[in-house]
Design a protein around this motif. Structure first.
Motif, PDB file in Angstrom:
ATOM      1  N   GLU A   1       0.849  -1.194   0.000  1.00 52.83           N
ATOM      2  CA  GLU A   1       0.000   0.000   0.000  1.00 52.83           C
ATOM      3  C   GLU A   1       0.881   1.240   0.000  1.00 52.83           C
ATOM      4  OE1 GLU A   1      -2.345   2.756  -0.169  1.00 52.83           O
ATOM      5  OE2 GLU A   1      -3.578   0.951   0.202  1.00 52.83           O
ATOM      6  N   ASP A   2       0.676   2.132  -0.984  1.00 52.07           N
ATOM      7  CA  ASP A   2       1.553   3.296  -1.105  1.00 52.07           C
ATOM      8  C   ASP A   2       1.087   4.496  -0.290  1.00 52.07           C
ATOM      9  OD1 ASP A   2      -0.643   3.734  -2.756  1.00 52.07           O
ATOM     10  OD2 ASP A   2       0.502   4.956  -4.172  1.00 52.07           O
ATOM     11  N   ASP A   3      -0.080   4.427   0.303  1.00 54.76           N
ATOM     12  CA  ASP A   3      -0.567   5.520   1.149  1.00 54.76           C
ATOM     13  C   ASP A   3      -0.136   5.251   2.591  1.00 54.76           C
ATOM     14  OD1 ASP A   3      -2.102   7.182   2.843  1.00 54.76           O
ATOM     15  OD2 ASP A   3      -3.675   7.369   1.346  1.00 54.76           O
ATOM     16  N   PRO A   4       0.795   6.037   3.128  1.00 54.86           N
ATOM     17  CA  PRO A   4       1.302   5.775   4.482  1.00 54.86           C
ATOM     18  C   PRO A   4       0.214   5.779   5.546  1.00 54.86           C
ATOM     19  CG  PRO A   4       2.699   7.363   3.337  1.00 54.86           C
ATOM     20  CD  PRO A   4       1.472   7.186   2.499  1.00 54.86           C
ATOM     21  N   GLN A   5      -0.803   6.650   5.405  1.00 50.61           N
ATOM     22  CA  GLN A   5      -1.857   6.724   6.407  1.00 50.61           C
ATOM     23  C   GLN A   5      -2.701   5.451   6.410  1.00 50.61           C
ATOM     24  OE1 GLN A   5      -3.902  10.453   5.509  1.00 50.61           O
ATOM     25  NE2 GLN A   5      -2.768  11.474   7.140  1.00 50.61           N
ATOM     26  N   VAL A   6      -3.060   4.978   5.221  1.00 52.79           N
ATOM     27  CA  VAL A   6      -3.834   3.744   5.127  1.00 52.79           C
ATOM     28  C   VAL A   6      -3.009   2.573   5.639  1.00 52.79           C
ATOM     29  CG1 VAL A   6      -4.946   2.120   3.548  1.00 52.79           C
ATOM     30  CG2 VAL A   6      -5.240   4.576   3.217  1.00 52.79           C
ATOM     31  N   ALA A   7      -1.731   2.528   5.245  1.00 49.94           N
ATOM     32  CA  ALA A   7      -0.857   1.440   5.681  1.00 49.94           C
ATOM     33  C   ALA A   7      -0.734   1.409   7.199  1.00 49.94           C
ATOM     34  CB  ALA A   7       0.515   1.588   5.035  1.00 49.94           C
ATOM     35  N   SER A   8      -0.551   2.571   7.812  1.00 50.99           N
ATOM     36  CA  SER A   8      -0.425   2.649   9.264  1.00 50.99           C
ATOM     37  C   SER A   8      -1.721   2.224   9.955  1.00 50.99           C
ATOM     38  CB  SER A   8      -0.074   4.083   9.673  1.00 50.99           C
ATOM     39  OG  SER A   8      -0.017   4.212  11.077  1.00 50.99           O
ATOM     40  N   PHE A   9      -2.850   2.644   9.413  1.00 52.35           N
ATOM     41  CA  PHE A   9      -4.160   2.291   9.965  1.00 52.35           C
ATOM     42  C   PHE A   9      -4.374   0.778   9.941  1.00 52.35           C
ATOM     43  CE2 PHE A   9      -8.555   1.347   8.457  1.00 52.35           C
ATOM     44  CZ  PHE A   9      -9.236   1.536   9.669  1.00 52.35           C
ATOM     45  N   VAL A  10      -4.078   0.162   8.799  1.00 54.08           N
ATOM     46  CA  VAL A  10      -4.264  -1.280   8.658  1.00 54.08           C
ATOM     47  C   VAL A  10      -3.278  -2.044   9.535  1.00 54.08           C
ATOM     48  CG1 VAL A  10      -4.161  -3.220   7.035  1.00 54.08           C
ATOM     49  CG2 VAL A  10      -5.234  -1.074   6.345  1.00 54.08           C
ATOM     50  N   LYS A  11      -2.027  -1.599   9.553  1.00 51.07           N
ATOM     51  CA  LYS A  11      -0.996  -2.277  10.347  1.00 51.07           C
ATOM     52  C   LYS A  11      -1.360  -2.283  11.832  1.00 51.07           C
ATOM     53  CE  LYS A  11       4.000  -2.206  11.298  1.00 51.07           C
ATOM     54  NZ  LYS A  11       4.246  -3.619  10.930  1.00 51.07           N
ATOM     55  N   LYS A  12      -1.775  -1.132  12.354  1.00 48.22           N
ATOM     56  CA  LYS A  12      -2.140  -1.045  13.769  1.00 48.22           C
ATOM     57  C   LYS A  12      -3.313  -1.967  14.078  1.00 48.22           C
ATOM     58  CE  LYS A  12      -0.491   3.681  14.577  1.00 48.22           C
ATOM     59  NZ  LYS A  12      -0.896   5.085  14.864  1.00 48.22           N
ATOM     60  N   GLY A  13      -4.288  -1.999  13.171  1.00 49.13           N
ATOM     61  CA  GLY A  13      -5.463  -2.838  13.393  1.00 49.13           C
ATOM     62  C   GLY A  13      -5.123  -4.311  13.442  1.00 49.13           C
ATOM     63  N   PHE A  14      -4.313  -4.779  12.494  1.00 55.94           N
ATOM     64  CA  PHE A  14      -3.961  -6.198  12.453  1.00 55.94           C
ATOM     65  C   PHE A  14      -3.059  -6.589  13.619  1.00 55.94           C
ATOM     66  CE2 PHE A  14      -5.583  -6.262   8.105  1.00 55.94           C
ATOM     67  CZ  PHE A  14      -6.191  -7.511   8.090  1.00 55.94           C
ATOM     68  N   GLU A  15      -2.115  -5.734  13.965  1.00 54.04           N
ATOM     69  CA  GLU A  15      -1.230  -6.054  15.079  1.00 54.04           C
ATOM     70  C   GLU A  15      -2.007  -6.097  16.395  1.00 54.04           C
ATOM     71  OE1 GLU A  15       1.967  -3.235  14.774  1.00 54.04           O
ATOM     72  OE2 GLU A  15       3.051  -4.485  13.316  1.00 54.04           O
ATOM     73  N   HIS A  16      -3.033  -5.255  16.512  1.00 51.72           N
ATOM     74  CA  HIS A  16      -3.887  -5.300  17.695  1.00 51.72           C
ATOM     75  C   HIS A  16      -4.619  -6.633  17.783  1.00 51.72           C
ATOM     76  CE1 HIS A  16      -6.513  -3.880  20.897  1.00 51.72           C
ATOM     77  NE2 HIS A  16      -7.551  -4.326  20.214  1.00 51.72           N
ATOM     78  N   GLU A  17      -4.916  -7.246  16.626  1.00 49.23           N
ATOM     79  CA  GLU A  17      -5.613  -8.536  16.580  1.00 49.23           C
ATOM     80  C   GLU A  17      -4.648  -9.717  16.683  1.00 49.23           C
ATOM     81  OE1 GLU A  17      -8.879  -9.104  16.550  1.00 49.23           O
ATOM     82  OE2 GLU A  17      -9.297  -6.948  16.660  1.00 49.23           O
ATOM     83  N   GLY A  18      -3.354  -9.437  16.830  1.00 49.83           N
ATOM     84  CA  GLY A  18      -2.379 -10.505  17.002  1.00 49.83           C
ATOM     85  C   GLY A  18      -1.717 -10.988  15.731  1.00 49.83           C
ATOM     86  N   TYR A  19      -1.924 -10.288  14.606  1.00 49.57           N
ATOM     87  CA  TYR A  19      -1.290 -10.655  13.346  1.00 49.57           C
ATOM     88  C   TYR A  19       0.089 -10.002  13.252  1.00 49.57           C
ATOM     89  CZ  TYR A  19      -5.882 -12.186  11.587  1.00 49.57           C
ATOM     90  OH  TYR A  19      -7.069 -12.836  11.405  1.00 49.57           O
ATOM     91  N   GLU A  20       0.951 -10.593  12.435  1.00 50.69           N
ATOM     92  CA  GLU A  20       2.244  -9.982  12.104  1.00 50.69           C
ATOM     93  C   GLU A  20       2.137  -9.428  10.690  1.00 50.69           C
ATOM     94  OE1 GLU A  20       6.834 -11.319  11.145  1.00 50.69           O
ATOM     95  OE2 GLU A  20       5.667 -12.497  12.602  1.00 50.69           O
ATOM     96  N   LEU A  21       2.134  -8.111  10.549  1.00 50.39           N
ATOM     97  CA  LEU A  21       1.910  -7.484   9.247  1.00 50.39           C
ATOM     98  C   LEU A  21       3.141  -6.725   8.786  1.00 50.39           C
ATOM     99  CD1 LEU A  21      -1.271  -5.975   7.842  1.00 50.39           C
ATOM    100  CD2 LEU A  21       0.786  -4.555   7.754  1.00 50.39           C
ATOM    101  N   THR A  22       3.568  -7.007   7.560  1.00 48.66           N
ATOM    102  CA  THR A  22       4.703  -6.334   6.926  1.00 48.66           C
ATOM    103  C   THR A  22       4.176  -5.427   5.819  1.00 48.66           C
ATOM    104  OG1 THR A  22       6.119  -8.246   7.355  1.00 48.66           O
ATOM    105  CG2 THR A  22       6.884  -6.657   5.717  1.00 48.66           C
ATOM    106  N   VAL A  23       4.709  -4.219   5.740  1.00 55.46           N
ATOM    107  CA  VAL A  23       4.241  -3.248   4.750  1.00 55.46           C
ATOM    108  C   VAL A  23       5.307  -2.998   3.696  1.00 55.46           C
ATOM    109  CG1 VAL A  23       3.406  -0.895   4.357  1.00 55.46           C
ATOM    110  CG2 VAL A  23       2.777  -2.099   6.461  1.00 55.46           C
ATOM    111  N   ALA A  24       4.876  -2.979   2.430  1.00 51.57           N
ATOM    112  CA  ALA A  24       5.709  -2.498   1.319  1.00 51.57           C
ATOM    113  C   ALA A  24       4.955  -1.342   0.674  1.00 51.57           C
ATOM    114  CB  ALA A  24       5.956  -3.606   0.303  1.00 51.57           C
ATOM    115  N   TYR A  25       5.688  -0.333   0.226  1.00 51.05           N
ATOM    116  CA  TYR A  25       5.034   0.879  -0.278  1.00 51.05           C
ATOM    117  C   TYR A  25       5.031   0.994  -1.797  1.00 51.05           C
ATOM    118  CZ  TYR A  25       5.044   2.264   4.602  1.00 51.05           C
ATOM    119  OH  TYR A  25       4.830   2.299   5.959  1.00 51.05           O
ATOM    120  N   ASP A  26       5.547  -0.019  -2.492  1.00 51.09           N
ATOM    121  CA  ASP A  26       5.426  -0.057  -3.950  1.00 51.09           C
ATOM    122  C   ASP A  26       5.424  -1.516  -4.400  1.00 51.09           C
ATOM    123  OD1 ASP A  26       8.208  -0.915  -4.992  1.00 51.09           O
ATOM    124  OD2 ASP A  26       8.727   0.782  -3.703  1.00 51.09           O
ATOM    125  N   GLY A  27       5.031  -1.740  -5.647  1.00 51.81           N
ATOM    126  CA  GLY A  27       4.874  -3.103  -6.133  1.00 51.81           C
ATOM    127  C   GLY A  27       6.164  -3.898  -6.187  1.00 51.81           C
TER     128      GLY A  27
END
Length: 224
Positions: free
Chosen positions: A7-33
């Motif tokens: 996801e290239d939008d930092p705000q969306v990426a941060s929102f999703v990452k925080k949500g999944f980590e709160h649920e106990g997932y391990e989420l890695t973000v890349a900002y381009d394809g």
């Protein structure tokens, strides 16, 4: 559970990452394809979430690359493009689901849970193969060129993990977590020792060689 978000939008990426980590997932973000494809090749993921409009390599093309590999993984497209033609392109590329922005995190979480459950129920094969090597998951029997190969429990688990991810680089950290089920201790060479045991049993007297070392990254199983 490991999730890759591209996801290239930092705000969306941060929102999703925080949500999944709160649920106990391990989420890695890349900002381009390109970065997303590089991360995907380095280690296995249980779920991939892709934006469509990505720099360098768009989400539809990245989905096609993922579908061209050996590993089966659920892919969800997360995008502002909501026309029928856009959705058709995404599903034609192999996406399992399509969620339009803006979205509620709870809906994204429910869709991810449904997809991973579906894959867990349907994606387990009875036999793994690479070249003339075969691993029967039901009987726990390994053969190469028709010859039975006796493995210890740990050797079998290591080989199964490598075969499930054939063609992809598997790091020592991933092997420690998935096979040994412990945090990786950088002071031990136990994984390298067991790789050596496997090589003696399935590669020494056969061609082509199947277990390959990728310096600084880990191991990969491929026929070459």
């Amino acid at each position: 559970m490991k999730v890759l978000l591209v996801e290239d939008d930092p705000q969306v990426a941060s929102f999703v990452k925080k949500g999944f980590e709160h649920e106990g997932y391990e989420l890695t973000v890349a900002y381009d394809g390109r970065a997303g494809w590089s991360l995907y090749q380095r280690q296995p993921y249980d779920m991939v979430i892709l934006d469509v409009n990505l720099p360098y390599l768009d989400g539809v093309a990245l989905c096609q690359l993922i579908r061209g590999g050996q590993q089966r993984v659920p892919v969800l497209l997360l995008t502002a493009l909501d026309s029928l033609a856009d959705k058709e392109a995404g599903f034609a590329a192999g996406a399992d689901d399509y969620l339009v922005k803006p979205f509620a995190f709870r809906e994204l979480l429910l869709r991810v849970r449904a997809l991973t459950k579906r894959y867990a129920e349907t994606s387990t094969p009875h036999q793994l193969r690479l070249a003339d090597l075969e691993l029967n998951l039901d009987a726990k029997i390994v053969t190469r060129a028709g010859q039975r190969i006796d493995l210890t429990t740990r050797e079998y688990s290591l080989l199964e993990h490598l075969l499930l991810n054939q063609g992809r680089i598997v790091s020592r950290v991933d092997i420690a977590e998935r096979v040994w089920e412990v945090d990786f201790d950088t002071t031990t060479n136990i994984i390298d020792v067991y790789i050596g045991y496997l090589r003696k049993k399935i590669d020494r007297n056969f061609t082509p060689k199947l277990i390959h070392t990728v310096v600084g990254m880990g191991y990969v199983m491929r026929a070459e």
